[in-house]
Design a protein around this motif. Structure first.
Motif, PDB file in Angstrom:
ATOM      1  N   ARG A  46     -28.461  52.549 -15.931  1.00  0.00           N
ATOM      2  CA  ARG A  46     -28.409  53.735 -16.788  1.00  0.00           C
ATOM      3  C   ARG A  46     -27.563  54.819 -16.167  1.00  0.00           C
ATOM      4  NH1 ARG A  46     -32.176  55.263 -20.685  1.00  0.00           N
ATOM      5  NH2 ARG A  46     -32.691  57.211 -19.682  1.00  0.00           N
ATOM      6  N   SER A  49     -23.966  53.918 -16.648  1.00  0.00           N
ATOM      7  CA  SER A  49     -23.459  53.987 -18.017  1.00  0.00           C
ATOM      8  C   SER A  49     -23.810  55.316 -18.679  1.00  0.00           C
ATOM      9  CB  SER A  49     -24.012  52.818 -18.832  1.00  0.00           C
ATOM     10  OG  SER A  49     -25.397  52.766 -18.695  1.00  0.00           O
ATOM     11  N   ILE A  53     -24.436  56.819 -22.539  1.00  0.00           N
ATOM     12  CA  ILE A  53     -25.804  57.123 -22.959  1.00  0.00           C
ATOM     13  C   ILE A  53     -25.967  58.580 -23.340  1.00  0.00           C
ATOM     14  CG2 ILE A  53     -28.181  57.255 -22.155  1.00  0.00           C
ATOM     15  CD1 ILE A  53     -27.716  54.822 -20.532  1.00  0.00           C
ATOM     16  N   VAL A  56     -24.747  59.652 -26.723  1.00  0.00           N
ATOM     17  CA  VAL A  56     -25.623  59.076 -27.755  1.00  0.00           C
ATOM     18  C   VAL A  56     -26.887  59.908 -27.886  1.00  0.00           C
ATOM     19  CG1 VAL A  56     -27.017  57.082 -28.360  1.00  0.00           C
ATOM     20  CG2 VAL A  56     -24.725  56.749 -27.497  1.00  0.00           C
ATOM     21  N   TYR A  57     -27.442  60.349 -26.741  1.00  0.00           N
ATOM     22  CA  TYR A  57     -28.631  61.200 -26.786  1.00  0.00           C
ATOM     23  C   TYR A  57     -28.341  62.492 -27.533  1.00  0.00           C
ATOM     24  CZ  TYR A  57     -31.409  58.435 -23.533  1.00  0.00           C
ATOM     25  OH  TYR A  57     -32.152  57.446 -22.945  1.00  0.00           O
ATOM     26  N   LEU A  59     -26.071  63.021 -29.690  1.00  0.00           N
ATOM     27  CA  LEU A  59     -25.833  62.708 -31.105  1.00  0.00           C
ATOM     28  C   LEU A  59     -27.159  62.505 -31.830  1.00  0.00           C
ATOM     29  CD1 LEU A  59     -23.186  62.348 -32.608  1.00  0.00           C
ATOM     30  CD2 LEU A  59     -23.459  59.891 -32.380  1.00  0.00           C
ATOM     31  N   ALA A  60     -28.073  61.765 -31.197  1.00  0.00           N
ATOM     32  CA  ALA A  60     -29.356  61.500 -31.844  1.00  0.00           C
ATOM     33  C   ALA A  60     -30.193  62.765 -31.930  1.00  0.00           C
ATOM     34  CB  ALA A  60     -30.115  60.425 -31.062  1.00  0.00           C
ATOM     35  N   PRO A  63     -29.663  65.851 -35.507  1.00  0.00           N
ATOM     36  CA  PRO A  63     -30.379  66.179 -36.751  1.00  0.00           C
ATOM     37  C   PRO A  63     -31.457  67.233 -36.556  1.00  0.00           C
ATOM     38  CG  PRO A  63     -30.168  63.826 -36.530  1.00  0.00           C
ATOM     39  CD  PRO A  63     -29.636  64.411 -35.273  1.00  0.00           C
ATOM     40  N   SER A  64     -32.289  67.062 -35.512  1.00  0.00           N
ATOM     41  CA  SER A  64     -33.387  68.013 -35.357  1.00  0.00           C
ATOM     42  C   SER A  64     -32.849  69.362 -34.898  1.00  0.00           C
ATOM     43  CB  SER A  64     -34.424  67.475 -34.392  1.00  0.00           C
ATOM     44  OG  SER A  64     -33.999  67.662 -33.082  1.00  0.00           O
ATOM     45  N   ASP A 132     -34.215  66.826 -28.545  1.00  0.00           N
ATOM     46  CA  ASP A 132     -35.292  66.274 -29.352  1.00  0.00           C
ATOM     47  C   ASP A 132     -34.974  64.861 -29.807  1.00  0.00           C
ATOM     48  OD1 ASP A 132     -37.547  65.990 -30.716  1.00  0.00           O
ATOM     49  OD2 ASP A 132     -37.174  67.532 -32.206  1.00  0.00           O
ATOM     50  N   ILE A 133     -35.193  63.893 -28.935  1.00  0.00           N
ATOM     51  CA  ILE A 133     -35.087  62.501 -29.368  1.00  0.00           C
ATOM     52  C   ILE A 133     -36.359  61.791 -28.963  1.00  0.00           C
ATOM     53  CG2 ILE A 133     -32.586  62.400 -29.253  1.00  0.00           C
ATOM     54  CD1 ILE A 133     -32.893  60.918 -26.652  1.00  0.00           C
ATOM     55  N   ASP A 134     -36.555  60.631 -29.531  1.00  0.00           N
ATOM     56  CA  ASP A 134     -37.817  59.940 -29.368  1.00  0.00           C
ATOM     57  C   ASP A 134     -37.523  58.598 -28.740  1.00  0.00           C
ATOM     58  OD1 ASP A 134     -40.278  58.752 -29.788  1.00  0.00           O
ATOM     59  OD2 ASP A 134     -39.636  58.042 -31.742  1.00  0.00           O
ATOM     60  N   LEU A 135     -37.884  58.439 -27.473  1.00  0.00           N
ATOM     61  CA  LEU A 135     -37.544  57.195 -26.788  1.00  0.00           C
ATOM     62  C   LEU A 135     -38.472  56.074 -27.220  1.00  0.00           C
ATOM     63  CD1 LEU A 135     -36.703  58.455 -23.221  1.00  0.00           C
ATOM     64  CD2 LEU A 135     -35.167  57.820 -25.040  1.00  0.00           C
ATOM     65  N   ASP A 136     -39.743  56.350 -27.366  1.00  0.00           N
ATOM     66  CA  ASP A 136     -40.704  55.324 -27.736  1.00  0.00           C
ATOM     67  C   ASP A 136     -41.995  56.048 -28.087  1.00  0.00           C
ATOM     68  OD1 ASP A 136     -42.646  53.384 -27.860  1.00  0.00           O
ATOM     69  OD2 ASP A 136     -41.859  52.230 -26.194  1.00  0.00           O
ATOM     70  N   ARG A 141     -42.453  60.492 -23.028  1.00  0.00           N
ATOM     71  CA  ARG A 141     -41.370  61.011 -22.208  1.00  0.00           C
ATOM     72  C   ARG A 141     -40.527  61.945 -23.050  1.00  0.00           C
ATOM     73  NH1 ARG A 141     -38.666  55.591 -20.642  1.00  0.00           N
ATOM     74  NH2 ARG A 141     -39.317  55.240 -22.760  1.00  0.00           N
TER      75      ARG A 141
ATOM     76  N   LEU B  23     -33.452  56.370 -31.916  1.00  0.00           N
ATOM     77  CA  LEU B  23     -33.710  57.529 -31.057  1.00  0.00           C
ATOM     78  C   LEU B  23     -34.030  58.790 -31.838  1.00  0.00           C
ATOM     79  CD1 LEU B  23     -30.856  57.134 -28.442  1.00  0.00           C
ATOM     80  CD2 LEU B  23     -33.252  56.667 -28.128  1.00  0.00           C
ATOM     81  N   PRO B  25     -35.729  61.587 -33.758  1.00  0.00           N
ATOM     82  CA  PRO B  25     -37.151  61.923 -33.777  1.00  0.00           C
ATOM     83  C   PRO B  25     -37.692  62.102 -35.187  1.00  0.00           C
ATOM     84  CG  PRO B  25     -35.882  63.871 -33.316  1.00  0.00           C
ATOM     85  CD  PRO B  25     -34.893  62.745 -33.414  1.00  0.00           C
ATOM     86  N   LEU B  68     -30.550  52.380 -23.660  1.00  0.00           N
ATOM     87  CA  LEU B  68     -30.773  53.691 -24.265  1.00  0.00           C
ATOM     88  C   LEU B  68     -32.221  54.123 -24.114  1.00  0.00           C
ATOM     89  CD1 LEU B  68     -28.749  53.478 -27.563  1.00  0.00           C
ATOM     90  CD2 LEU B  68     -28.262  54.848 -25.565  1.00  0.00           C
ATOM     91  N   ASP B  69     -33.120  53.178 -24.223  1.00  0.00           N
ATOM     92  CA  ASP B  69     -34.538  53.470 -24.258  1.00  0.00           C
ATOM     93  C   ASP B  69     -35.086  53.724 -22.853  1.00  0.00           C
ATOM     94  OD1 ASP B  69     -37.140  53.573 -25.252  1.00  0.00           O
ATOM     95  OD2 ASP B  69     -37.438  51.503 -24.673  1.00  0.00           O
TER      96      ASP B  69
END
Lengths: 315, 163
Positions: A46, A49, A53, A56-57, A59-60, A63-64, A132-136, A141, B23, B25, B68-69
């Motif tokens: 990680r 790369s 990554i 991408v974070y 970018l994701a 929206p929020s 504000d992204i959601d890993l899982d 986290r 990803l 939210p 990514l995760d």
């Protein structure tokens, strides 16, 4: 794989080659998982790369962030004024409290000097924003917009205005990943503010509360007790709010009390956090005593180990 | 040539978008309902363009998702391999199901995926997840017709414009 040579598929194809390929890939994935579990390859991969990554974070997270910006832009004026007034009052209160604390702090310093204690914990914090992204959904986290280049290191404690949020587990060049205190794999040493009882607060699978699994049955622990970080272990500084006890019950064996607590920090909607730079005073066993023996100048000259090496080096 | 390039762009674009959607939210109450986007998109391409999809591709997409995760390298790779393998094996039958049956089959595949994930997590020492853990496959199955029709429509448009 299930295709035959002319491109048509048969209804009940069961080619041994396909199964073999599946098993190969499964074995490959399993080996990767085990190696990663042992060696932490993923962290290195990680970090290497991060150039891919991190965008991408961002970018994701757009929206929020956009929703938040739109909310600010279109919020009606009266609400903004209300907010402003509210914040002004809060600032005034905080400043007043801070002034009083400054006096107490000075007094404290003087007393400490009298006692000859050298434990000054200067707080040195850095503000970071949550991407504000959601890993899982079932791992707790969050991702921050500050990373190694901004001086973030794994292991730093993360707090917000109300209490401890978690700790940095991974620092990429410009972002970092924080493990929340409610994650099932996280544990934080706490003390009960009222009684000084020490305990460990684990995260829970449900993710919105903390669990204190092994409190002695005779311990004085009540619903509503404040939990503070105890500073044991040296990872978190002492004295920050961690949570409030919401339920106390004897566990199934009847030997221990099990308690649940609601985190003090607003983990669900945390937006900005502080990264603490000064790690807490190392509290732990004292440094090992030097090996007993005669003083250095009285020791016999240590020539014996050196001699064979010289002899070995000679042709 | 142009058409080929456009179709390839759609293929890779949809896969990348699925990784990105993974990803993005959701409000806290909807969080357990978040469908497993890479699986849905991979399933679509497995059913409609099996010549482009192989277990190797699933492995690659899974590794990308893992990167990514940041949970465990190889976890999603394994899940997607199994998913694509099953879909390829039963492709001929799945394709001619009416939409609601197809959605049920997708539900079964996604539930199987959850069981696999649960087994891996328990093996790694994680605690038993809350009941909401099992909701995501249902959301995925409900969304399946829309994903399918959307991608089908995009693909058909490309075909018409070039033809």
């Amino acid at each position: 794989m299930a295709l035959s040579r002319d491109g048509s598929t048969s209804l009940f194809s069961d080619s041994p080659a396909g199964t073999l390929r599946l098993l190969t890939y499964i074995a490959l994935a399993a080996v990767l998982m085990v190696l990663d579990h042992r060696n932490g390859w993923l962290r290195q991969a990680r970090y290497a790369s991060a150039l891919v990554i991190e965008p991408v974070y961002r970018l994701a997270g757009l929206p929020s962030a956009g929703v938040e910006a739109a909310r600010t832009a279109f919020a009606d004026r009266s609400r903004l004024i209300e907010d402003n007034r509210h914040l002004r009052e809060a600032l005034l209160m905080a400043n007043a409290r801070l002034n009083r604390m400054a006096a107490v702090d000075q007094q404290n310093q003087r007393l400490k000097q009298l006692l000859d204690v050298q434990r000054a914990l200067g707080m040195n914090a850095q503000l970071a924003r949550v991407i504000d992204i959601d890993l899982d959904p079932f791992r707790h986290r969050i991702v921050l917009n500050a990373g190694r280049r901004q001086g973030v290191r794994p292991g730093q404690a993360v707090i917000d205005a109300r209490g401890i949020v978690g700790q940095v587990v991974e620092a990429l060049p410009d972002t970092s990943v924080v493990l929340l205190i409610t994650d099932p794999s996280h544990a934080i040493p706490v003390t009960v503010a009222r009684t000084g009882l020490r305990a460990i607060a684990d995260g829970s699978a449900a993710g919105d509360r903390l669990e204190l699994p092994n409190v002695p049955i005779s311990a004085d622990l009540r619903v509503g007790d404040q939990l503070l970080s105890s500073g044991l272990g040296g990872r978190f500084p002492a004295g920050f709010p961690v949570g409030t006890v919401t339920a106390v019950r004897p566990d199934r064996s009847g030997m221990y009390t099990r308690a649940w607590a609601r985190p003090a920090a607003d983990l669900g909607r945390v937006n900005e956090v502080l990264l603490l730079h000064d790690l807490a005073d190392p509290v732990g066993p004292p440094a090992p005593a030097p090996a007993a023996g005669p003083p250095d100048r009285l020791k016999p000259a240590a020539t014996a180990p050196a001699a064979p090496r010289n002899a070995g080096a000679a042709p | 040539m142009n058409r080929l390039r456009a179709r390839r762009a759609l293929f890779w674009g949809s896969l990348l978008l699925a990784l990105l959607l993974m990803l993005v939210p959701l409000p806290v109450t909807l969080l357990p309902l978040k469908p497993y986007w890479p699986a849905l998109v991979l399933l679509y391409w497995t059913l409609e363009a099996p010549e482009h999809v192989s277990i190797g591709l699933a492995f690659g997409v899974g590794l990308g998702a893992d990167l990514l995760d940041g949970a465990l390298l190889g976890e999603q790779a394994l899940r997607l391999i199994v998913l694509v393998f099953l879909a390829l094996r039963f492709r001929s039958r799945l394709r001619f199901f009416p939409m609601w049956q197809q959605a049920l089959a997708v539900l079964a595949l996604l539930l199987n995926d959850r069981v696999l994930l649960l087994a891996m997590r328990l093996f790694a020492g994680d605690p038993w997840p809350p009941a909401a853990y099992w909701l995501a496959p249902f959301a995925g199955a409900l969304l399946w017709p829309f994903v399918f029709l959307l991608l089908d429509d995009l693909r058909a448009r490309l075909r018409v414009r070039d033809g």
